[in-house]
Design a protein around this motif. Structure first.
Motif, PDB file in Angstrom:
ATOM      1  N   VAL A  59     -17.130  95.647   2.414  1.00 36.50           N
ATOM      2  CA  VAL A  59     -17.089  94.247   2.844  1.00 36.50           C
ATOM      3  C   VAL A  59     -17.938  93.417   1.880  1.00 36.50           C
ATOM      4  O   VAL A  59     -18.920  93.922   1.324  1.00 36.50           O
ATOM      5  CB  VAL A  59     -17.596  94.073   4.293  1.00 36.50           C
ATOM      6  CG1 VAL A  59     -16.575  94.601   5.277  1.00 36.50           C
ATOM      7  CG2 VAL A  59     -18.939  94.738   4.479  1.00 36.50           C
ATOM      8  N   PRO A  60     -17.556  92.158   1.648  1.00 34.28           N
ATOM      9  CA  PRO A  60     -18.286  91.334   0.683  1.00 34.28           C
ATOM     10  C   PRO A  60     -19.671  90.947   1.187  1.00 34.28           C
ATOM     11  O   PRO A  60     -19.900  90.887   2.394  1.00 34.28           O
ATOM     12  CB  PRO A  60     -17.394  90.108   0.533  1.00 34.28           C
ATOM     13  CG  PRO A  60     -16.602  90.045   1.782  1.00 34.28           C
ATOM     14  CD  PRO A  60     -16.401  91.463   2.240  1.00 34.28           C
ATOM     15  N   SER A  61     -20.604  90.729   0.252  1.00 36.84           N
ATOM     16  CA  SER A  61     -21.933  90.234   0.635  1.00 36.84           C
ATOM     17  C   SER A  61     -21.828  88.799   1.108  1.00 36.84           C
ATOM     18  O   SER A  61     -22.525  88.370   2.021  1.00 36.84           O
ATOM     19  CB  SER A  61     -22.885  90.321  -0.553  1.00 36.84           C
ATOM     20  OG  SER A  61     -22.926  91.644  -1.046  1.00 36.84           O
ATOM     21  N   SER A  62     -20.947  88.033   0.453  1.00 38.70           N
ATOM     22  CA  SER A  62     -20.619  86.703   0.975  1.00 38.70           C
ATOM     23  C   SER A  62     -19.203  86.369   0.538  1.00 38.70           C
ATOM     24  O   SER A  62     -18.634  87.056  -0.303  1.00 38.70           O
ATOM     25  CB  SER A  62     -21.629  85.665   0.475  1.00 38.70           C
ATOM     26  OG  SER A  62     -21.435  85.444  -0.906  1.00 38.70           O
ATOM     27  N   GLY A  63     -18.651  85.289   1.064  1.00 40.95           N
ATOM     28  CA  GLY A  63     -17.258  84.973   0.800  1.00 40.95           C
ATOM     29  C   GLY A  63     -16.374  85.660   1.822  1.00 40.95           C
ATOM     30  O   GLY A  63     -16.873  86.321   2.735  1.00 40.95           O
ATOM     31  N   SER A  64     -15.057  85.472   1.667  1.00 36.06           N
ATOM     32  CA  SER A  64     -14.171  86.059   2.665  1.00 36.06           C
ATOM     33  C   SER A  64     -13.002  86.787   2.017  1.00 36.06           C
ATOM     34  O   SER A  64     -12.582  86.467   0.920  1.00 36.06           O
ATOM     35  CB  SER A  64     -13.638  84.977   3.611  1.00 36.06           C
ATOM     36  OG  SER A  64     -12.651  84.218   2.952  1.00 36.06           O
ATOM     37  N   VAL A  65     -12.543  87.798   2.726  1.00 36.73           N
ATOM     38  CA  VAL A  65     -11.362  88.557   2.315  1.00 36.73           C
ATOM     39  C   VAL A  65     -10.387  88.509   3.479  1.00 36.73           C
ATOM     40  O   VAL A  65     -10.760  88.765   4.610  1.00 36.73           O
ATOM     41  CB  VAL A  65     -11.719  90.026   2.004  1.00 36.73           C
ATOM     42  CG1 VAL A  65     -10.472  90.818   1.636  1.00 36.73           C
ATOM     43  CG2 VAL A  65     -12.745  90.114   0.885  1.00 36.73           C
ATOM     44  N   GLN A  74     -15.587  90.565   9.035  1.00 39.99           N
ATOM     45  CA  GLN A  74     -16.300  90.699  10.296  1.00 39.99           C
ATOM     46  C   GLN A  74     -15.867  91.929  11.120  1.00 39.99           C
ATOM     47  O   GLN A  74     -16.334  92.125  12.230  1.00 39.99           O
ATOM     48  CB  GLN A  74     -16.085  89.428  11.161  1.00 39.99           C
ATOM     49  CG  GLN A  74     -16.517  88.127  10.514  1.00 39.99           C
ATOM     50  CD  GLN A  74     -17.995  88.145  10.133  1.00 39.99           C
ATOM     51  OE1 GLN A  74     -18.851  88.588  10.895  1.00 39.99           O
ATOM     52  NE2 GLN A  74     -18.306  87.671   8.925  1.00 39.99           N
ATOM     53  N   LEU A  75     -14.968  92.722  10.551  1.00 37.11           N
ATOM     54  CA  LEU A  75     -14.424  93.835  11.345  1.00 37.11           C
ATOM     55  C   LEU A  75     -15.357  95.051  11.363  1.00 37.11           C
ATOM     56  O   LEU A  75     -16.120  95.280  10.434  1.00 37.11           O
ATOM     57  CB  LEU A  75     -13.051  94.263  10.809  1.00 37.11           C
ATOM     58  CG  LEU A  75     -11.951  93.207  10.860  1.00 37.11           C
ATOM     59  CD1 LEU A  75     -10.643  93.752  10.293  1.00 37.11           C
ATOM     60  CD2 LEU A  75     -11.732  92.705  12.290  1.00 37.11           C
ATOM     61  N   SER A  76     -15.256  95.825  12.441  1.00 33.43           N
ATOM     62  CA  SER A  76     -16.049  97.048  12.555  1.00 33.43           C
ATOM     63  C   SER A  76     -15.431  98.147  11.695  1.00 33.43           C
ATOM     64  O   SER A  76     -14.297  98.009  11.236  1.00 33.43           O
ATOM     65  CB  SER A  76     -16.086  97.511  14.010  1.00 33.43           C
ATOM     66  OG  SER A  76     -14.806  98.002  14.373  1.00 33.43           O
TER      67      SER A  76
END
Lengths: 224, 691
Positions: A59-65, A74-76
């Motif tokens: 998962v990114p440190s910041s930004g969105s995918v 934000q997914l588990s």
């Protein structure tokens, strides 16, 4: 139409001992459904990190995918795992087949993990895929009895058997001679054209890049 | 679906990592072999022991006082002391309670105590020391020892009266009395001082045999309702005589004990020497322990000689001389030479001894049918005597019995036991009143009651004096008292009154804990201050053995499995490290963490099950073989545990189940950490792996 993949200002930092290394410096990238995209760049440029982000393995440190509009940051772990299983197919540089399973069983593996298909449906799908990658004769063989090219074909079959929205291939030809590499790229192209599956692959081989609809160049963590 | 997949993968991986799994599997197979064999042996031992002990004397349960100072030890322990196990005040109450418990089949009242038969001192020791003191020129010590010997002689004098009851050999009795008279006379010290060594020699040959006749034999008494006892305890086997009926007084002495302690010492020693040669494969040779024993026994020839009637001796002399190859010498020389057996002539002399000599001597100190003067310290500390008929000899089936340990319980009817124990019943009080009336109605006083009833005159009891009334009572004690404390008693006395402990037979011997709980509940409900213990606890030291072995084995198993767990854990952690690419790939493709954990646990479990089956098969083969040939008891104590000279172990599903279950549990525990480690392998490693 929503992009198949959408990266917005993706930053990725890796801790390296006491310092932090920034692998991606705010990458933004949209890939449309059905595209056959090459991500190119030298080693350490960040192309593998981009694939990891798209492949929901990191998962990114910041930004969105977002995949098909679904935001993944934000997914588990369990949700990401399910997303990988259902929506993404993987082809690895080292093929990464399961050595104790034969060709058919390797291809069947993600279907079994999904656990939503009958044995008969699984058998049909596996047979079709094994045939499409040209390994019908080798269906009962174990990976270590196959050549590199044959192994990568098994990997392609495994990646596509679940009808994923996106297939990610990490340097799929790097461990193959150029002739076999070309065949593999051709096979991927064929799948892409027939099924309209989105293919995203990393490579630094210019001949492979030539086959791509689009080449995204990465250098030092930014798109060139 | 994914379980089937995991199973398929696990099967493949077990094959793929064959070497690692073979190592892990071997450890686990050995663990299973150990656990299953151990459990089978222990359970077999426990079953054999239950059959042996509960059917010999304890019953499935024992009841005794809650406030007992010492734990009940029916089989006895190493010490010679008698435990204070409290009292059961009234059997009738307990019988009523037990009758209300469906599990209880039979109630056998008991008591445990001790007594001696034939009081006396070991004069041999004193004479030996005396000889040493004289040789060393220690006159003061010699004087003291002589004094001791004379005191022993004076103690022996009253025993002659007792022996008069038992023997028909009046000539010998007169000789013995003369010997005692000489030793106890005022001039004897002077005679000794004049020629000490000849006097000691004389005492050795004259006085010492008397002390042997009067030797103190210790009896561990188990009082019981003998009728119920011999009926209930199936291991009981009468060898000689008859079981006293309800209402009849009597003693039943165990065979091994009778042989060991009541047989003529020379004959017994000959028996034992022969057993050592025949059964234990020893040789007499010309030196060593057994040779020394033969020489010692040979020097004891007087024990034989003294018992031979002169006419018989004359008739015997040529036969012995012929047996010895015609050597010169008198009968003493002949006997001495005869008893100095060698490996070559042991069998022929043994046969000759029992054919020609034994029938002419008193082979046993006491015989079935004799009236035995038992002596015991009562609860209150008085020495009490009671004449009880030696009714029979018994053995406990399956007890090998060459050693005293195995079978040392002399059975006595409960009523006589109570008498020796020192508590009086109402009827005894009435009887006492009768006795008092018959001897002139003099008040005896509380502290003399016991003497009046059970015989005083032991010399220890200071309250017995030579007053007129008391003299009459003394006479009663040794003679006429048999008419008073009669050979019989009202049988209903067995159903009520005092007991120290009670054996309970259950209808279903396989349901001991249930029976114990039910009886204890009923006892508590009735408000009786009694506790119920199972046979293992009640048996005493011997019963604890299985528990001790169990604990030792549990510790051994624990340590072994701990080591196995560490080894398995290490092997799996290393294997996991090598398999990160494979695990990462599965995770990338979409396998959940739980799938990875399940896969690794399943892999170990498959190895564990296979190993457990191999180990169990090995254990079954081993135990099956042992069950065929039997495990020899070796020493007699084990024959009690085994219920015979061999233990024939068997194996069942319970033991295999325990072994398989334990090994599987241990394997799963050992796999948890590496499995969790594996589940933590991130999927990205799949992309990093290079082939």
């Amino acid at each position: 139409m929503k992009p198949a993949v959408s990266l917005q200002k993706v930053v990725k930092d890796y801790p390296l001992g006491k310092v932090t290394v920034r692998a991606l410096h705010g990458v933004s990238l949209d890939i449309q459904p059905g595209e056959f995209t090459a991500i190119a760049g030298p080693s350490g440029s960040g192309k593998t990190t981009i694939l990891n982000m798209i492949g929901c393995m990191d998962v990114p440190s910041s930004g969105s995918v977002a995949l098909d509009g679904t935001e993944t940051s934000q997914l588990s772990d369990a949700q990401l795992t399910r997303l990988r299983l259902d929506r993404i197919g993987f082809i690895f540089q080292s093929f990464n087949l399961i050595n104790v399973l034969d060709v058919r069983q390797n291809v069947e593996f993600p279907l079994l993990l999904q656990g939503k298909h009958s044995a008969r449906e699984r058998a049909e799908r596996v047979s079709r895929m094994v045939e499409r990658v040209g390994l019908a004769k080798h269906a009962k063989q174990r990976p270590n009895e196959l050549s590199g090219g044959q192994r990568q074909r098994v990997a392609i079959a495994r990646a596509l058997v679940t009808n994923p929205a996106i297939v990610l291939a990490d340097e799929p030809t790097a461990n193959l001679d150029s002739h076999t590499g070309h065949e593999i790229i051709e096979l991927m192209r064929e799948m892409n054209e027939k099924d309209h599956t989105t293919f995203i692959f990393s490579t630094h081989d210019p001949r492979v890049m030539e086959c791509a609809h689009r080449v995204v160049k990465v250098a030092d963590g930014v798109l060139a | 679906m994914s379980l089937a997949l995991a199973l398929r993968l696990a099967l493949g991986n077990v094959r793929a990592y064959a070497v690692k799994n073979l190592i892990v599997g071997s450890i686990l197979a050995f663990g299973t072999l150990f656990v299953v064999t151990g459990a089978a042996l222990l359970n077999s031992l426990d079953r054999a022991m239950q059959a042996s002990v509960t059917n010999a004397i304890t019953g499935e349960l024992q009841v005794y006082a809650k406030d007992a100072r010492d734990p009940l030890s029916v089989m006895g322990d190493m010490g010679m002391t008698v435990a204070d196990i409290g009292e059961i005040e009234d059997l009738a109450e307990l019988r009523d309670v037990a009758a209300s418990v469906a599990e209880v089949a039979e109630v056998i009242p008991m008591g445990i105590g001790q007594s001696t038969v034939f009081g006396g001192n070991d004069i041999d020791i004193v004479l030996g020391e005396l000889r040493g003191a004289v040789n060393a020129g220690d006159t003061a010590k010699a004087a003291a020892l002589l004094d001791r010997a004379r005191r022993i002689a004076s103690d022996l004098a009253p025993e002659m009266d007792n022996i008069e009851e038992l023997t028909s050999d009046t000539a010998k009795l007169a000789d013995d009395r003369a010997t005692l008279a000489r030793v106890t006379s005022d001039t004897f010290s002077g005679e000794f001082a004049a020629s000490p060594i000849p006097t000691i020699d004389w005492m050795d040959s004259h006085l010492a045999p008397l002390a042997t006749d009067g030797k103190m034999i210790y009896l561990r008494l188990v009082g019981a309702d003998l009728d119920a006892f011999t009926r209930s305890f199936t291991k009981f086997e009468l060898v000689e005589g008859a079981i006293p009926m309800r209402g009849e007084r009597g003693l039943l002495i165990p065979e091994s004990y009778y042989q060991l302690w009541m047989k003529n010492t020379v004959a017994r020693e000959l028996d034992q020497i022969r057993d050592e040669v025949r059964l234990d494969g020893e040789t007499i040779g010309i030196t060593g322990v057994l040779f020394d024993r033969v020489q010692r026994n040979s020097r004891q020839y007087r024990r034989i000689l003294y018992q031979l009637d002169p006419a018989v001796a004359d008739a015997l002399e040529p036969k012995i001389r012929a047996q010895l190859g015609g050597i010169e010498g008198d009968m003493a020389t002949l006997l001495k030479a005869f008893l100095a057996v060698t490996d070559e002539n042991l069998e022929s002399r043994y046969a000759f001894f029992y054919k020609e000599i034994a029938p002419n001597i008193r082979l046993y100190d006491i015989k079935v049918g004799d009236m035995l003067p038992l002596r015991a310290f009562t609860k209150s500390g008085y020495l009490k005597s009671l004449n009880v008929r030696f009714a029979g000899i018994y053995r406990t089936k399956g007890y090998a019995g060459r050693e005293m340990m195995t079978d040392a319980n002399t059975l006595i009817d409960l009523v006589s036991f109570r008498d020796l124990y020192g508590k009086m019943t109402d009827s005894q009080r009435a009887e006492l009143a009768d006795i008092k009336a018959s001897v002139g109605g003099r008040d005896v006083g509380a502290e003399n009651v016991e003497d009046a009833l059970f015989g005083g005159g032991s010399g220890i009891e200071s309250t017995v004096t030579s007053g007129d009334g008391f003299a009459a009572i003394d006479a009663l004690s040794f003679g006429a008292i048999d008419a008073r404390v009669s050979d019989t008693y009202p049988p209903e006395q067995l159903d009520s009154g005092l007991a120290l402990n009670v054996a309970i037979r259950l209808r279903d011997p396989s349901r001991v804990p249930e029976g114990q709980a039910a009886l204890q509940a009923a006892i508590d409900k009735a408000g009786l201050p009694l506790q119920v213990v199972e046979w293992r606890t009640a048996a005493g030291m011997i019963g604890q053995l299985v528990s001790v072995v169990q604990v030792v084995m549990a510790i051994a198993v624990g340590v072994m499995f701990l080591v196995s767990m560490v080894i398995i854990n290490n092997a799996l952690v290393m294997a996991t490290m090598e398999r990160t690419a494979e695990i990462g790939t599965m995770r990338a493709v979409g396998a959940r963490k739980s799938f990875v954990v399940a896969l690794l646990v399943l892999e170990t479990l498959l190895v564990a099950i296979a190993a457990a089956l191999v180990g169990s098969a090995g254990a079954a083969a081993l135990v099956g073989w042992l069950g065929g040939v039997g495990i020899p008891a070796g020493i007699d104590m084990f024959s009690i545990l085994f219920g015979g000279p061999f233990l024939y172990p068997s194996i069942g599903f319970a033991e295999v189940g325990l072994g398989v279950g334990l090994v599987c549990a241990v394997s799963v525990l050992a796999t948890l950490y590496p499995a969790i480690l594996a589940a933590g392998v991130p999927p990205v490693v799949a992309l990093q792996s290079k082939e």
